[in-house]
Design an enzyme around this catalytic site. Sequence first.
Site, PDB file in Angstrom:
ATOM      1  N   LEU A 172      25.393 -19.770   0.456  1.00 48.57           N
ATOM      2  CA  LEU A 172      25.626 -18.780   1.625  1.00 48.57           C
ATOM      3  C   LEU A 172      23.970 -18.432   1.642  1.00 48.57           C
ATOM      4  CD1 LEU A 172      28.400 -16.440   0.239  1.00 48.57           C
ATOM      5  CD2 LEU A 172      28.442 -18.103   2.049  1.00 48.57           C
ATOM      6  N   ASP A 173      23.740 -18.268   2.843  1.00 48.21           N
ATOM      7  CA  ASP A 173      22.363 -17.725   3.349  1.00 48.21           C
ATOM      8  C   ASP A 173      22.042 -16.410   2.491  1.00 48.21           C
ATOM      9  OD1 ASP A 173      22.272 -19.849   5.150  1.00 48.21           O
ATOM     10  OD2 ASP A 173      22.270 -18.600   6.867  1.00 48.21           O
ATOM     11  N   ARG A 174      20.883 -16.497   2.173  1.00 42.91           N
ATOM     12  CA  ARG A 174      20.172 -15.218   1.243  1.00 42.91           C
ATOM     13  C   ARG A 174      20.614 -13.831   1.791  1.00 42.91           C
ATOM     14  NH1 ARG A 174      14.892 -14.300  -1.949  1.00 42.91           N
ATOM     15  NH2 ARG A 174      15.012 -12.171  -2.576  1.00 42.91           N
TER      16      ARG A 174
END
Length: 244
Positions: A68-70
């Site tokens: 997942l993106d940060r």
Amino acid sequence: MSGEHRTVYPHIDVLFEDNHVLAVSKPVNIPSQEDATGDPDMLTILKQDLKERYNKPGNVYLGLVHRLDRPVGGAMVFAKTSKAASRLSEAVRSRSLRKRYVAVVHGIPSKANGRLVDMLYKDSRTNTVSVVPKGTEGAKEAVLDYTVLATNDKLSLVLIELHTGRPHQIRVQLSQLGHPLYGDQKYGSRLNKAGQQIALWSVQLGFPHPTSKEEIVIQAMPPAAHPWSLFQPELIQRALQLRD
């Protein structure tokens, strides 16, 4: 499955755990794996928790199945054995790992639901992704389905089923549609303000268990903070139930 509800580090909710799989709710702004910032990341945090909890000597195995993106939070699954990692990775490749997200976007889409198909190209130098014409070298097809669950003032709550897992895919495709995500500085800077938290959440994952083949479904609801608080959480629950 572990029947107890608990947290680690100290605010990561464990959603499901057995000898093969560990599923958690990733908090926002923690990287999925170690990056150049050196900040604590999910993989390292969870490995340390397993080491301490099971009193394991040496290195602990934990496989990263997807990312997942940060700035994105929500449901995430990890593999506790190499066999589970191989089978879950195959589930990702064969698209039998089902990913559903919720997002708050600017504006009200003209269609209440639809499928978006775009060719995306990632520029690694700038870490940005753009929609490009078909046939562009290095571009990959991106497919998602969306459903508008509710609207509030100038914002909409949208449920997304991801069919491909391209970098920044949801953010780029919805921005291309004319409805960038709330808080997304990279693909919606004209409408968002610095410091706003991006409103994108991994709400549900479904996948065949790597050994039993039983369908496992894990769910993590977004926090009761703005802009999520503008919408009733029951809307999300109801939409997920209708699709199962």
